[in-house]
Design an enzyme around this catalytic site. Structure first.
Site, PDB file in Angstrom:
ATOM      1  N   SER A 161       0.851  -1.191   0.000  1.00  0.00           N
ATOM      2  CA  SER A 161       0.000   0.000   0.000  1.00  0.00           C
ATOM      3  C   SER A 161       0.883   1.237   0.000  1.00  0.00           C
ATOM      4  O   SER A 161       1.839   1.337   0.771  1.00  0.00           O
ATOM      5  CB  SER A 161      -0.879   0.002   1.251  1.00  0.00           C
ATOM      6  OG  SER A 161      -1.342   1.324   1.494  1.00  0.00           O
ATOM      7  N   HIS A 172      -1.207  -1.388  -4.244  1.00  0.00           N
ATOM      8  CA  HIS A 172      -2.486  -1.208  -3.531  1.00  0.00           C
ATOM      9  C   HIS A 172      -2.688   0.282  -3.261  1.00  0.00           C
ATOM     10  O   HIS A 172      -1.867   0.923  -2.606  1.00  0.00           O
ATOM     11  CB  HIS A 172      -2.416  -2.004  -2.226  1.00  0.00           C
ATOM     12  CG  HIS A 172      -3.656  -1.979  -1.390  1.00  0.00           C
ATOM     13  ND1 HIS A 172      -4.696  -2.871  -1.559  1.00  0.00           N
ATOM     14  CD2 HIS A 172      -4.025  -1.183  -0.358  1.00  0.00           C
ATOM     15  CE1 HIS A 172      -5.639  -2.632  -0.670  1.00  0.00           C
ATOM     16  NE2 HIS A 172      -5.267  -1.599   0.077  1.00  0.00           N
ATOM     17  N   ASP A 194      -5.194   3.136  -1.690  1.00  0.00           N
ATOM     18  CA  ASP A 194      -6.299   3.324  -0.747  1.00  0.00           C
ATOM     19  C   ASP A 194      -7.039   4.623  -1.047  1.00  0.00           C
ATOM     20  O   ASP A 194      -6.505   5.717  -0.858  1.00  0.00           O
ATOM     21  CB  ASP A 194      -5.753   3.342   0.684  1.00  0.00           C
ATOM     22  CG  ASP A 194      -5.228   1.981   1.100  1.00  0.00           C
ATOM     23  OD1 ASP A 194      -6.026   1.032   1.120  1.00  0.00           O
ATOM     24  OD2 ASP A 194      -4.012   1.865   1.371  1.00  0.00           O
ATOM     25  N   MET A 217      -9.977   7.028  -0.002  1.00  0.00           N
ATOM     26  CA  MET A 217     -10.813   7.328   1.177  1.00  0.00           C
ATOM     27  C   MET A 217     -11.519   8.657   0.960  1.00  0.00           C
ATOM     28  O   MET A 217     -10.921   9.615   0.466  1.00  0.00           O
ATOM     29  CB  MET A 217      -9.937   7.428   2.429  1.00  0.00           C
ATOM     30  CG  MET A 217      -9.085   6.199   2.692  1.00  0.00           C
ATOM     31  SD  MET A 217      -8.192   6.359   4.235  1.00  0.00           S
ATOM     32  CE  MET A 217      -7.136   4.904   4.163  1.00  0.00           C
ATOM     33  N   HIS A 219      -8.475   0.033  -3.527  1.00  0.00           N
ATOM     34  CA  HIS A 219      -9.280  -0.313  -2.339  1.00  0.00           C
ATOM     35  C   HIS A 219     -10.127   0.905  -2.015  1.00  0.00           C
ATOM     36  O   HIS A 219      -9.617   1.898  -1.504  1.00  0.00           O
ATOM     37  CB  HIS A 219      -8.328  -0.684  -1.187  1.00  0.00           C
ATOM     38  CG  HIS A 219      -9.021  -0.966   0.103  1.00  0.00           C
ATOM     39  ND1 HIS A 219      -8.337  -1.053   1.309  1.00  0.00           N
ATOM     40  CD2 HIS A 219     -10.320  -1.194   0.401  1.00  0.00           C
ATOM     41  CE1 HIS A 219      -9.203  -1.306   2.273  1.00  0.00           C
ATOM     42  NE2 HIS A 219     -10.406  -1.394   1.764  1.00  0.00           N
ATOM     43  N   MET A 266     -12.509   2.899   0.011  1.00  0.00           N
ATOM     44  CA  MET A 266     -13.153   3.095   1.319  1.00  0.00           C
ATOM     45  C   MET A 266     -14.026   4.335   1.179  1.00  0.00           C
ATOM     46  O   MET A 266     -13.717   5.407   1.708  1.00  0.00           O
ATOM     47  CB  MET A 266     -12.077   3.241   2.400  1.00  0.00           C
ATOM     48  CG  MET A 266     -11.432   1.896   2.744  1.00  0.00           C
ATOM     49  SD  MET A 266      -9.820   2.075   3.508  1.00  0.00           S
ATOM     50  CE  MET A 266      -8.834   2.259   2.037  1.00  0.00           C
ATOM     51  N   MET A 285     -10.288  -6.933   6.211  1.00  0.00           N
ATOM     52  CA  MET A 285      -9.538  -5.910   6.946  1.00  0.00           C
ATOM     53  C   MET A 285      -9.075  -6.511   8.273  1.00  0.00           C
ATOM     54  O   MET A 285      -9.857  -7.134   8.987  1.00  0.00           O
ATOM     55  CB  MET A 285     -10.418  -4.692   7.237  1.00  0.00           C
ATOM     56  CG  MET A 285     -10.776  -3.822   6.046  1.00  0.00           C
ATOM     57  SD  MET A 285      -9.393  -3.117   5.127  1.00  0.00           S
ATOM     58  CE  MET A 285      -8.410  -2.342   6.404  1.00  0.00           C
ATOM     59  N   ASP A 344      -5.475  -7.007   4.899  1.00  0.00           N
ATOM     60  CA  ASP A 344      -5.023  -5.615   4.824  1.00  0.00           C
ATOM     61  C   ASP A 344      -5.107  -4.983   6.209  1.00  0.00           C
ATOM     62  O   ASP A 344      -6.192  -4.885   6.787  1.00  0.00           O
ATOM     63  CB  ASP A 344      -5.920  -4.859   3.830  1.00  0.00           C
ATOM     64  CG  ASP A 344      -5.524  -3.402   3.645  1.00  0.00           C
ATOM     65  OD1 ASP A 344      -4.487  -2.985   4.187  1.00  0.00           O
ATOM     66  OD2 ASP A 344      -6.276  -2.688   2.929  1.00  0.00           O
TER      67      ASP A 344
HETATM   68  C1  DX5 Z   1      -6.029   1.087   5.891  1.00  0.00           C
HETATM   69  C2  DX5 Z   1      -5.649   0.752   4.480  1.00  0.00           C
HETATM   70  C3  DX5 Z   1      -4.437  -0.065   4.377  1.00  0.00           C
HETATM   71  C4  DX5 Z   1      -3.201   0.566   4.970  1.00  0.00           C
HETATM   72  C5  DX5 Z   1      -2.314  -0.526   5.423  1.00  0.00           C
HETATM   73  O1  DX5 Z   1      -7.348   1.493   5.959  1.00  0.00           O
HETATM   74  O2  DX5 Z   1      -6.678   0.048   3.836  1.00  0.00           O
HETATM   75  O3  DX5 Z   1      -4.191  -0.481   3.039  1.00  0.00           O
HETATM   76  O4  DX5 Z   1      -2.487   1.371   4.085  1.00  0.00           O
HETATM   77  O5  DX5 Z   1      -1.244   0.032   6.113  1.00  0.00           O
HETATM   78  P1  DX5 Z   1      -0.423  -0.837   7.165  1.00  0.00           P
HETATM   79  O6  DX5 Z   1       0.190  -1.984   6.443  1.00  0.00           O
HETATM   80  O7  DX5 Z   1       0.572   0.132   7.701  1.00  0.00           O
HETATM   81  O8  DX5 Z   1      -1.412  -1.289   8.218  1.00  0.00           O
HETATM   82 ZN    ZN Z   2      -6.158  -0.873   1.870  1.00  0.00          ZN
END
Ligand code: DX5
Ligand code: ZN
Length: 220
Positions: free
Chosen positions: A8, A31, A33, A35, A64, A66, A135, A173
């Protein structure tokens, strides 16, 4: 498909995304993220940045999402060229239709579950999905501690996939590191997101290799 590592970029230097992705050439996917500050209390990036990054990344993008209103926005990420698009079960009103729309755009369709969301109500959807993302922290931020309470759900999900005879990938994740990846692999995960573990390492690509070796050994 064997073990895959999907770093990520959330905890990478976001001002230098293309350079940061170039530091992990052996990663299987990147990956990303997304948000929206509604589904989770954090705001990152969206389609314009994904479109720009996809021109520079040598690996396919694993988006991903969110975000609320996944039904409306997720297909556009597939159209933008993401190889895999993950929506959250908690945010999708019509997950079957949405998964089919994502597949129709040529991407892999994936559904994510937060730690407190059970897999059992979604058992019948497994053939519609190319991947399930479990998750292992509450979504929203990188660098959180891995939640061991998610391990039984990894086992249950893998058992349901076997029962249905599907080739669905099982991604974990959140808090995945050299300390926790073996537990996930033993429980049945085969695709591993790692954010801070990779980007806080002196050599991110060497960490990708170490994570892969640890997961392969634990998966047997
Ligand atoms: C959190 C994200 C993850 C995050 C993981 O909501 O979906 O992808 O970046 O980061 P680490 O590996 O540091 O937990
Ligand atoms: Zn993620």
């Amino acid at each position: 498909m064997g073990i895959q590592i999907t770093p990520s970029i959330l905890n990478a230097d976001l001002s230098r995304l293309a350079d940061e992705v170039a530091r992990i050439p052996s990663a299987d996917w990147v990956h990303v993220d997304v948000m929206d500050n509604h589904f989770v209390p954090n705001l990152t990036l969206g389609l314009p940045v994904i479109e720009a990054l996809s021109k520079h990344a040598s690996q396919p993008l694993d988006a991903h999402l969110m975000i609320e209103d996944a039904d409306r926005w997720a297909p556009a990420y597939a159209e933008a060229g993401c190889g895999s698009v993950t929506f959250h079960a908690e945010a999708a009103k019509a997950p079957v239709r949405l998964a089919r729309e994502i597949r129709a755009q040529g991407a892999r369709a994936s559904m994510a579950l937060k730690p407190a969301t059970p897999i059992e109500p979604y058992e019948a959807l497994l053939p519609e999905l190319d991947m399930v993302l479990l998750m292992t922290v509450e979504p929203g931020f990188g660098g959180q501690k891995f939640l061991d309470l998610c391990l039984p759900k990894i086992r249950t999900t893998r058992a349901l996939m076997r029962k249905h005879g599907v080739e669905t990938w099982l991604q974990v994740d959140g808090g995945v590191s050299l300390e926790t990846i073996e537990r996930c692999a033993e429980a049945g995960a085969d695709v591993f997101v790692a954010g801070s573990a990779v980007y806080s390492a002196d050599d991110p690509d060497a960490m990708v290799a170490e994570l892969r070796a640890a997961a392969e050994a634990a998966a047997g």
